[in-house]
Motif scaffolding. Structure first.
Motif, PDB file in Angstrom:
ATOM      1  N   PHE A 144      26.417  34.609 -80.855  1.00  0.00           N
ATOM      2  CA  PHE A 144      27.697  34.436 -80.176  1.00  0.00           C
ATOM      3  C   PHE A 144      27.648  34.897 -78.721  1.00  0.00           C
ATOM      4  CE2 PHE A 144      29.422  34.165 -84.531  1.00  0.00           C
ATOM      5  CZ  PHE A 144      30.155  33.004 -84.386  1.00  0.00           C
ATOM      6  N   VAL A 145      26.946  36.004 -78.453  1.00  0.00           N
ATOM      7  CA  VAL A 145      26.827  36.472 -77.067  1.00  0.00           C
ATOM      8  C   VAL A 145      26.120  35.424 -76.211  1.00  0.00           C
ATOM      9  CG1 VAL A 145      25.661  38.131 -75.562  1.00  0.00           C
ATOM     10  CG2 VAL A 145      26.959  38.948 -77.528  1.00  0.00           C
ATOM     11  N   SER A 146      25.012  34.871 -76.707  1.00  0.00           N
ATOM     12  CA  SER A 146      24.238  33.897 -75.930  1.00  0.00           C
ATOM     13  C   SER A 146      24.987  32.575 -75.759  1.00  0.00           C
ATOM     14  CB  SER A 146      22.876  33.645 -76.588  1.00  0.00           C
ATOM     15  OG  SER A 146      22.034  34.766 -76.423  1.00  0.00           O
ATOM     16  N   THR A 147      25.595  32.068 -76.824  1.00  0.00           N
ATOM     17  CA  THR A 147      26.292  30.785 -76.709  1.00  0.00           C
ATOM     18  C   THR A 147      27.539  30.914 -75.832  1.00  0.00           C
ATOM     19  OG1 THR A 147      27.385  31.242 -78.847  1.00  0.00           O
ATOM     20  CG2 THR A 147      25.456  29.774 -78.867  1.00  0.00           C
ATOM     21  N   ASP A 199      21.375  32.524 -67.707  1.00  0.00           N
ATOM     22  CA  ASP A 199      20.390  33.593 -67.556  1.00  0.00           C
ATOM     23  C   ASP A 199      20.693  34.756 -68.503  1.00  0.00           C
ATOM     24  OD1 ASP A 199      22.711  33.980 -66.111  1.00  0.00           O
ATOM     25  OD2 ASP A 199      21.744  35.146 -64.525  1.00  0.00           O
ATOM     26  N   MET A 200      21.987  35.018 -68.728  1.00  0.00           N
ATOM     27  CA  MET A 200      22.371  36.068 -69.672  1.00  0.00           C
ATOM     28  C   MET A 200      22.088  35.636 -71.103  1.00  0.00           C
ATOM     29  SD  MET A 200      25.855  37.816 -68.203  1.00  0.00           S
ATOM     30  CE  MET A 200      25.579  39.281 -69.191  1.00  0.00           C
ATOM     31  N   ALA A 201      22.330  34.350 -71.394  1.00  0.00           N
ATOM     32  CA  ALA A 201      22.056  33.824 -72.734  1.00  0.00           C
ATOM     33  C   ALA A 201      20.576  33.947 -73.069  1.00  0.00           C
ATOM     34  CB  ALA A 201      22.496  32.365 -72.812  1.00  0.00           C
ATOM     35  N   LEU A 202      19.737  33.559 -72.111  1.00  0.00           N
ATOM     36  CA  LEU A 202      18.297  33.610 -72.290  1.00  0.00           C
ATOM     37  C   LEU A 202      17.801  35.051 -72.386  1.00  0.00           C
ATOM     38  CD1 LEU A 202      15.592  32.028 -72.306  1.00  0.00           C
ATOM     39  CD2 LEU A 202      15.567  32.258 -69.825  1.00  0.00           C
ATOM     40  N   GLY A 203      18.278  35.895 -71.469  1.00  0.00           N
ATOM     41  CA  GLY A 203      17.865  37.295 -71.457  1.00  0.00           C
ATOM     42  C   GLY A 203      18.234  38.019 -72.729  1.00  0.00           C
ATOM     43  N   ASN A 204      19.429  37.727 -73.272  1.00  0.00           N
ATOM     44  CA  ASN A 204      19.873  38.370 -74.503  1.00  0.00           C
ATOM     45  C   ASN A 204      18.982  37.991 -75.679  1.00  0.00           C
ATOM     46  OD1 ASN A 204      21.692  39.773 -76.338  1.00  0.00           O
ATOM     47  ND2 ASN A 204      22.410  37.756 -76.934  1.00  0.00           N
ATOM     48  N   SER A 245      22.233  27.579 -77.285  1.00  0.00           N
ATOM     49  CA  SER A 245      22.540  27.891 -75.884  1.00  0.00           C
ATOM     50  C   SER A 245      22.177  26.730 -74.969  1.00  0.00           C
ATOM     51  CB  SER A 245      21.793  29.155 -75.447  1.00  0.00           C
ATOM     52  OG  SER A 245      22.219  30.279 -76.191  1.00  0.00           O
ATOM     53  N   ALA A 246      21.058  26.053 -75.283  1.00  0.00           N
ATOM     54  CA  ALA A 246      20.654  24.890 -74.491  1.00  0.00           C
ATOM     55  C   ALA A 246      21.608  23.719 -74.708  1.00  0.00           C
ATOM     56  CB  ALA A 246      19.225  24.475 -74.861  1.00  0.00           C
ATOM     57  N   LEU A 247      22.145  23.610 -75.910  1.00  0.00           N
ATOM     58  CA  LEU A 247      23.049  22.501 -76.226  1.00  0.00           C
ATOM     59  C   LEU A 247      24.412  22.650 -75.550  1.00  0.00           C
ATOM     60  CD1 LEU A 247      22.456  21.791 -80.042  1.00  0.00           C
ATOM     61  CD2 LEU A 247      21.352  20.768 -78.072  1.00  0.00           C
ATOM     62  N   VAL A 248      24.945  23.874 -75.514  1.00  0.00           N
ATOM     63  CA  VAL A 248      26.298  24.074 -74.972  1.00  0.00           C
ATOM     64  C   VAL A 248      26.310  24.218 -73.454  1.00  0.00           C
ATOM     65  CG1 VAL A 248      27.091  25.153 -77.108  1.00  0.00           C
ATOM     66  CG2 VAL A 248      26.246  26.609 -75.255  1.00  0.00           C
ATOM     67  N   SER A 249      25.146  24.447 -72.858  1.00  0.00           N
ATOM     68  CA  SER A 249      25.072  24.559 -71.400  1.00  0.00           C
ATOM     69  C   SER A 249      25.114  23.168 -70.766  1.00  0.00           C
ATOM     70  CB  SER A 249      23.784  25.273 -70.984  1.00  0.00           C
ATOM     71  OG  SER A 249      23.683  25.352 -69.578  1.00  0.00           O
ATOM     72  N   ASP A 250      25.890  23.013 -69.719  1.00  0.00           N
ATOM     73  CA  ASP A 250      26.043  21.711 -69.066  1.00  0.00           C
ATOM     74  C   ASP A 250      24.729  21.176 -68.511  1.00  0.00           C
ATOM     75  OD1 ASP A 250      28.744  21.704 -69.607  1.00  0.00           O
ATOM     76  OD2 ASP A 250      29.294  22.648 -67.706  1.00  0.00           O
ATOM     77  N   ASN A 251      23.917  22.070 -67.969  1.00  0.00           N
ATOM     78  CA  ASN A 251      22.670  21.643 -67.314  1.00  0.00           C
ATOM     79  C   ASN A 251      21.406  22.171 -67.991  1.00  0.00           C
ATOM     80  OD1 ASN A 251      24.100  20.321 -65.107  1.00  0.00           O
ATOM     81  ND2 ASN A 251      24.641  22.398 -64.435  1.00  0.00           N
ATOM     82  N   GLY A 252      21.541  22.657 -69.214  1.00  0.00           N
ATOM     83  CA  GLY A 252      20.394  23.213 -69.908  1.00  0.00           C
ATOM     84  C   GLY A 252      20.153  24.668 -69.543  1.00  0.00           C
ATOM     85  N   LEU A 253      19.126  25.249 -70.145  1.00  0.00           N
ATOM     86  CA  LEU A 253      18.780  26.645 -69.866  1.00  0.00           C
ATOM     87  C   LEU A 253      17.751  26.716 -68.739  1.00  0.00           C
ATOM     88  CD1 LEU A 253      18.375  28.380 -73.369  1.00  0.00           C
ATOM     89  CD2 LEU A 253      20.143  28.817 -71.664  1.00  0.00           C
TER      90      LEU A 253
END
Length: 316
Positions: A57-60, A69-74, A257-265
């Motif tokens: 949930f934190v990352s998404t 960057d926070m999603a990936l770092g987490n 996280s990659a799916l919900v991000s507009d431009n990817g991770l």
């Protein structure tokens, strides 16, 4: 005064997410006991899914709100924390005996998934299609666990199936399940929002905050669950929980996280040349120690903890 409030909100969010995870784990273990499955499978599936909800949930939430960057770092930070800090600490408390033949298979799978993610990340971005592939990799892990349960060889122990006592018992655990999930979602929003503010106050990159504060915070359920399992001589739950949680971080957490991000991770150089190599190093020590020695001894635990401390020093 504003800084103090931000930290108060952060710790309230942390408490909320840990309490939610606690309730969720209780209900998840109750479900597992009523169905009767091996302790390794409980750890690698039911418990690891429950304890990975904070990271998910934190990352998404972070990715959806424009902070990939926070999603990936987490996610990566939690993977490093789980392997180096949690396993390191647990094995220092008590050497972890590896009893399951499937440890090698799942350990190799965990390392392979990290390498696959690295291949996707080399061009600096993980796109929608690659996120879908990461989610599909989770299916293979689930199928492996199902096969392990069905094989039923001498290495596969089953917990005694417990009867359902009453409708009240069912209702209580359903409430725990729903309430736990709700607490985790609320806590995730609080952690992300306050984490961003902390980064701005101290002029620290958001990725560093997510690799440390957020990662350790969302890994608390894994830490608590694993330490309690070790104390209760349930090493399989502890090991299965960490392997399962790491695989979930690399598949459903990063994939979603990659799916919900507009431009990817977007992948930073730090992730490619520091975070992922450290994750690979501690995973390799963990898997080879368990696979060759058939235990994670105190020497391996101290090595993992030392690497984690050095990693934190490098970050700051």
């Amino acid at each position: 005064m504003g800084t103090i409030i931000v930290f108060i909100v952060f710790f309230i969010g942390l408490f909320t997410i840990v309490k939610g995870g606690d309730l969720f784990v209780d209900s998840a273990i109750w479900i597992a006991k009523k169905t009767g499955v091996s302790s390794m499978i409980i750890g690698a599936t039911i418990v690891s899914i429950a304890t990975t909800l904070p990271e998910f949930f934190v990352s998404t939430v972070a990715s959806n709100e424009g902070h990939p960057d926070m999603a990936l770092g987490n996610a990566i930070g939690s993977t490093i924390c789980n392997t180096a800090f949690v396993i390191g600490l647990c094995s220092c408390i008590k050497p972890i005996k590896i009893k399951k033949g499937f440890f090698n298979v799942k350990g190799f799978m965990m390392i392979s998934y990290l390498i696959i993610f690295y291949i996707f990340a080399r061009d600096g971005i993980v796109i929608f299609k690659e996120g879908v592939v990461l989610l599909l990799l989770l299916l293979f892990f689930i199928i492996t666990n199902i096969l392990e349960f069905k094989v039923g060889d001498e290495n596969t122990e089953k917990v005694k199936k417990e009867p359902i006592n009453s409708k009240k018992d069912i209702i209580l655990n359903i409430i725990k399940f729903i309430l736990g999930a709700w607490f985790i979602v609320i806590g995730a929003h609080m952690l992300v929002d306050s984490g961003i503010k902390i980064a701005k106050i101290f002029e620290i990159p958001q990725q560093v905050v997510s690799l440390t504060l957020l990662a350790v915070g969302t890994s608390l359920p894994e830490l608590v669950t694993s330490v309690i399992a070790i104390i209760k001589n349930e090493e399989n739950i502890s090991v299965g929980n960490i392997i399962g949680a790491n695989i979930l971080n690399l598949t459903i957490v990063l994939g979603s996280s990659a799916l919900v991000s507009d431009n990817g991770l977007f992948i930073s150089d730090q992730t490619l040349y520091l975070d992922i190599p450290i994750a690979l190093l501690v995973m390799t020590i963990f898997v080879f120690s368990g696979g060759i020695k058939k235990e994670i001894d105190r020497k391996s635990g101290l090595l993992l903890l030392t690497i984690y401390i050095i990693y934190l020093i490098i970050l700051f």
